[in-house]
Design a protein around this motif. Structure first.
Motif, PDB file in Angstrom:
ATOM      1  N   LEU A  24      30.509  75.396   7.967  1.00  0.00           N
ATOM      2  CA  LEU A  24      30.807  75.327   9.398  1.00  0.00           C
ATOM      3  C   LEU A  24      31.155  73.916   9.870  1.00  0.00           C
ATOM      4  N   SER A  25      30.774  72.901   9.098  1.00  0.00           N
ATOM      5  CA  SER A  25      31.078  71.518   9.468  1.00  0.00           C
ATOM      6  C   SER A  25      32.417  71.050   8.902  1.00  0.00           C
ATOM      7  N   TRP A  26      32.961  71.800   7.967  1.00  0.00           N
ATOM      8  CA  TRP A  26      34.230  71.432   7.337  1.00  0.00           C
ATOM      9  C   TRP A  26      35.354  71.543   8.350  1.00  0.00           C
ATOM     10  N   GLN A  27      36.019  70.412   8.645  1.00  0.00           N
ATOM     11  CA  GLN A  27      37.047  70.387   9.688  1.00  0.00           C
ATOM     12  C   GLN A  27      38.183  69.432   9.351  1.00  0.00           C
ATOM     13  N   PRO A  28      38.943  69.685   8.324  1.00  0.00           N
ATOM     14  CA  PRO A  28      40.076  68.787   8.066  1.00  0.00           C
ATOM     15  C   PRO A  28      41.082  68.876   9.213  1.00  0.00           C
ATOM     16  N   THR A  29      41.896  67.865   9.323  1.00  0.00           N
ATOM     17  CA  THR A  29      42.881  67.805  10.408  1.00  0.00           C
ATOM     18  C   THR A  29      43.792  69.023  10.402  1.00  0.00           C
ATOM     19  N   TRP A  30      44.235  69.449   9.225  1.00  0.00           N
ATOM     20  CA  TRP A  30      45.151  70.590   9.171  1.00  0.00           C
ATOM     21  C   TRP A  30      44.500  71.860   9.701  1.00  0.00           C
ATOM     22  N   LEU A  31      43.168  72.004   9.544  1.00  0.00           N
ATOM     23  CA  LEU A  31      42.475  73.173  10.086  1.00  0.00           C
ATOM     24  C   LEU A  31      42.424  73.101  11.615  1.00  0.00           C
ATOM     25  N   LYS A  32      42.192  71.921  12.138  1.00  0.00           N
ATOM     26  CA  LYS A  32      42.199  71.744  13.597  1.00  0.00           C
ATOM     27  C   LYS A  32      43.568  72.110  14.173  1.00  0.00           C
ATOM     28  N   LEU A  33      44.630  71.733  13.460  1.00  0.00           N
ATOM     29  CA  LEU A  33      45.982  72.071  13.903  1.00  0.00           C
ATOM     30  C   LEU A  33      46.214  73.586  13.851  1.00  0.00           C
ATOM     31  N   LEU A  34      45.678  74.242  12.823  1.00  0.00           N
ATOM     32  CA  LEU A  34      45.784  75.706  12.753  1.00  0.00           C
ATOM     33  C   LEU A  34      45.075  76.360  13.935  1.00  0.00           C
ATOM     34  N   PHE A  35      43.918  75.817  14.335  1.00  0.00           N
ATOM     35  CA  PHE A  35      43.205  76.371  15.486  1.00  0.00           C
ATOM     36  C   PHE A  35      44.008  76.187  16.769  1.00  0.00           C
ATOM     37  N   LEU A  36      44.721  75.061  16.883  1.00  0.00           N
ATOM     38  CA  LEU A  36      45.586  74.867  18.044  1.00  0.00           C
ATOM     39  C   LEU A  36      46.714  75.897  18.052  1.00  0.00           C
ATOM     40  N   ALA A  37      47.311  76.122  16.892  1.00  0.00           N
ATOM     41  CA  ALA A  37      48.380  77.132  16.788  1.00  0.00           C
ATOM     42  C   ALA A  37      47.823  78.512  17.089  1.00  0.00           C
ATOM     43  N   ARG A  38      46.607  78.795  16.618  1.00  0.00           N
ATOM     44  CA  ARG A  38      45.962  80.076  16.883  1.00  0.00           C
ATOM     45  C   ARG A  38      45.772  80.267  18.382  1.00  0.00           C
ATOM     46  N   GLY A  39      45.450  79.175  19.075  1.00  0.00           N
ATOM     47  CA  GLY A  39      45.297  79.246  20.523  1.00  0.00           C
ATOM     48  C   GLY A  39      46.585  79.649  21.217  1.00  0.00           C
ATOM     49  N   GLY A  40      47.707  79.091  20.750  1.00  0.00           N
ATOM     50  CA  GLY A  40      49.003  79.474  21.312  1.00  0.00           C
ATOM     51  C   GLY A  40      49.319  80.935  21.054  1.00  0.00           C
ATOM     52  N   LEU A  41      49.059  81.393  19.841  1.00  0.00           N
ATOM     53  CA  LEU A  41      49.284  82.801  19.506  1.00  0.00           C
ATOM     54  C   LEU A  41      48.388  83.707  20.356  1.00  0.00           C
ATOM     55  N   ALA A  42      47.129  83.313  20.520  1.00  0.00           N
ATOM     56  CA  ALA A  42      46.203  84.116  21.324  1.00  0.00           C
ATOM     57  C   ALA A  42      46.677  84.221  22.770  1.00  0.00           C
ATOM     58  N   ARG A  43      47.124  83.098  23.331  1.00  0.00           N
ATOM     59  CA  ARG A  43      47.634  83.137  24.711  1.00  0.00           C
ATOM     60  C   ARG A  43      48.877  84.008  24.808  1.00  0.00           C
ATOM     61  N   LEU A  44      49.762  83.898  23.835  1.00  0.00           N
ATOM     62  CA  LEU A  44      50.980  84.696  23.811  1.00  0.00           C
ATOM     63  C   LEU A  44      50.666  86.198  23.761  1.00  0.00           C
ATOM     64  N   MET A  45      49.612  86.551  23.006  1.00  0.00           N
ATOM     65  CA  MET A  45      49.225  87.958  22.878  1.00  0.00           C
ATOM     66  C   MET A  45      48.196  88.373  23.929  1.00  0.00           C
ATOM     67  N   ARG A  46      47.882  87.447  24.860  1.00  0.00           N
ATOM     68  CA  ARG A  46      46.894  87.695  25.920  1.00  0.00           C
ATOM     69  C   ARG A  46      45.514  88.038  25.370  1.00  0.00           C
ATOM     70  N   LEU A  47      45.117  87.289  24.358  1.00  0.00           N
ATOM     71  CA  LEU A  47      43.814  87.463  23.727  1.00  0.00           C
ATOM     72  C   LEU A  47      42.909  86.321  24.142  1.00  0.00           C
ATOM     73  N   GLU A  48      41.634  86.529  23.992  1.00  0.00           N
ATOM     74  CA  GLU A  48      40.691  85.450  24.248  1.00  0.00           C
ATOM     75  C   GLU A  48      40.903  84.384  23.180  1.00  0.00           C
ATOM     76  N   HIS A  49      40.559  83.165  23.497  1.00  0.00           N
ATOM     77  CA  HIS A  49      40.666  82.087  22.514  1.00  0.00           C
ATOM     78  C   HIS A  49      39.365  81.321  22.516  1.00  0.00           C
ATOM     79  N   PRO A  50      38.523  81.564  21.500  1.00  0.00           N
ATOM     80  CA  PRO A  50      37.254  80.841  21.473  1.00  0.00           C
ATOM     81  C   PRO A  50      37.484  79.356  21.265  1.00  0.00           C
TER      82      PRO A  50
END
Length: 171
Positions: free
Chosen positions: A39-65
């Motif tokens: 749960l502590s593992w957070q490389p930069t590329w993973l943080k960027l994936l979470f940002l992209a996931r946020g965009g996809l979630a907003r586009l699909m009108r999903l919650e974004h934790p």
């Protein structure tokens, strides 16, 4: 998919899952250490994936934790009590030195991240397994998961590698 023997208490989270996968590794760690590493593992590329996931979630009108924790979790901070929060997950079930079931729910799917440990014949090394069980609530869950699936597999393999590394001593 057959995952092999698992703790009986976690079968209710994997039974009838629409998607089920697992990765495993061997390490001389406690379950708490393995989970805190994962749960502590957070490389930069993973943080960027979470940002992209946020965009996809907003586009699909999903919650974004919110994203993963901003700081490393120490092993003693890992809770096995149902209802407690760890990162953006809720603890659904757990048994010290056996398994932990973490759940992330949204309107489109329910995802369970299960970390379990089994002793090996060596006595000091344990086999850790991280299982993902996904239950779709509607068609958008299937669509969403199929979009992120290639990244999910990469993340899970890297996560188990990070989870099974020796714990750095606190200074």
């Amino acid at each position: 998919m057959t995952l092999g023997p698992m703790h009986r208490e976690i079968e209710r989270f994997t039974k009838s899952a629409h998607h089920l996968d697992a990765v495993s590794a061997y390490a001389s760690l406690s379950l708490r250490e393995c989970i805190s590493n994962a749960l502590s593992w957070q490389p930069t590329w993973l943080k960027l994936l979470f940002l992209a996931r946020g965009g996809l979630a907003r586009l699909m009108r999903l919650e974004h934790p919110s994203s993963r924790p901003s700081r490393s979790l120490r092993p003693e901070e890992i809770s096995f009590h149902p209802g407690d929060r760890l990162a953006f997950f809720t603890v659904s079930a757990g048994k010290e030195d056996a398994f932990l079931v973490l759940t992330a729910e949204d309107t489109h799917l329910v995802g369970h991240l299960i970390v379990e440990v089994d002793p090996t014949d060596t006595g000091t090394e344990h086999r850790f397994r991280i299982i993902t069980a996904v239950h779709y609530r509607r068609w958008t869950g299937l669509l969403y998961y199929n979009i992120i699936r290639p990244f999910h597999h990469i993340v899970m393999h890297r996560m188990i590698a990070a989870a099974s590394r020796p714990v750095e001593p606190v200074r």
